[in-house]
Enzyme design. Structure first.
Site, PDB file in Angstrom:
ATOM      1  N   GLU A 183       0.832  -1.214   0.000  1.00  0.00           N
ATOM      2  CA  GLU A 183       0.000   0.000   0.000  1.00  0.00           C
ATOM      3  C   GLU A 183       0.861   1.257   0.000  1.00  0.00           C
ATOM      4  OE1 GLU A 183      -0.145  -2.653   2.046  1.00  0.00           O
ATOM      5  OE2 GLU A 183      -1.966  -2.587   3.259  1.00  0.00           O
ATOM      6  N   CYS A 214      -0.244   1.460   7.217  1.00  0.00           N
ATOM      7  CA  CYS A 214      -0.849   1.705   5.897  1.00  0.00           C
ATOM      8  C   CYS A 214      -2.207   2.394   6.031  1.00  0.00           C
ATOM      9  CB  CYS A 214      -0.962   0.402   5.115  1.00  0.00           C
ATOM     10  SG  CYS A 214       0.667  -0.263   4.676  1.00  0.00           S
TER      11      CYS A 214
HETATM   12 ZN    ZN Z   1       0.926  -2.145   5.962  1.00  0.00          ZN
END
Ligand code: ZN
Length: 278
Positions: A183, A214
């Site tokens: 990500e 993330c």
């Molecule tokens: Zn992550």
């Protein structure tokens, strides 16, 4: 029978609806923009013209959703051609409308929609679902690439207006960095692509539920929507352990949808750990 072309303008998971100014039949009802097909015009041609005249925008590549026949109480009938419109340019001019709103497709059924509009809702919802699966399959292909290079297989894709603007996979081993998650790498790519600090209107697809790091990056980048595959009982920060990406206390919230192609996402992870833990 009259024929009408209607465009459903979509952005992330929201659609544009409005109330037309004072016409008896449509009184108080919400509808999508569009209008009558003139003699000799194609439905797409009529739609382009109507949205130019009504809203002042130029549309590109409308996607056909379906046709609905409608009969008024007085017996008058017409046929409506529905298209989903993801790409347009120009500045919205809403002189013809009393009120306008961008509404999520989940909220849409609770609006007083014109009946023929209501009939197209299942096809509209399905068009969003199939997008999610299509992009998740590309994220899964990224996860496979990670597995082939000995990385924990997690893949990520970021889309904007139905187009992929970034794709990546976990590269923690390669970069010897615990933070080189799919990500984070994809968000960096997407920001570079847009030459912007934010990703308003973007959707992030990832095969495994984002971790706290993330999910934090998703909020900071102002990503509109997160779609993930498998839930992560050890680090999931979007639904499982925390709901960071949609926490109302933070200054941005993303809409989260979990469990899309979850079995496939989990199967890639299981196969990887089975092979690497022998
Ligand atoms: Zn992550």
């Amino acid at each position: 029978m009259q024929e009408v072309a209607v465009g459903v303008l979509t952005e992330a998971r929201r659609v544009f609806i409005g109330q037309r100014r004072a016409t008896a039949r449509y009184g108080g009802m919400w509808e999508f923009p569009g209008g009558k097909i003139e003699r000799g015009e194609s439905p797409v041609g009529a739609l382009s013209r109507e949205l130019r005249e009504e809203l002042g925008i130029e549309i590109a590549e409308p996607r056909y959703l379906g046709t609905v026949e409608h009969r008024y109480d007085d017996g008058d009938t017409f046929r409506v051609w529905y298209y989903r419109v993801e790409q347009w340019h120009g500045t919205f001019n809403i002189d013809l409308w009393e009120r306008v709103a961008w509404v999520s497709i989940e909220e849409l059924p609770s609006y007083a929609l014109f009946e023929a509009n209501r009939a197209i809702l299942p096809a509209l919802a399905a068009s969003f679902e199939s997008d999610d699966e299509r992009f998740m399959r590309i994220a899964l292909a990224e996860a496979e690439r990670a597995a082939r290079s000995g990385e924990v297989p997690v893949g990520c894709v970021i889309t904007l207006g139905g187009t992929i603007i970034a794709r990546s996979h976990n590269r923690s081993e390669e970069f010897r960095a615990a933070t080189a998650h799919a990500e984070l790498l994809a968000i960096r790519q997407a920001l570079a692509h847009r030459q912007s600090r934010w990703l308003d209107g973007a959707t992030l697809y990832v095969t495994l539920e984002p971790c706290p790091m993330c999910a934090g990056a998703i909020v900071l980048a102002r990503i509109a929507r997160v779609v993930f595959g498998a839930h992560d009982p050890k680090a999931g920060a979007c639904e499982t352990l925390y709901t960071l990406a949609s926490d109302p206390r933070l200054n941005h919230r993303a809409v989260v949808r979990g469990g899309v192609l979850a079995e496939q996402s989990q199967a890639i992870l299981n196969a990887f750990f089975r092979d690497h833990c022998r």
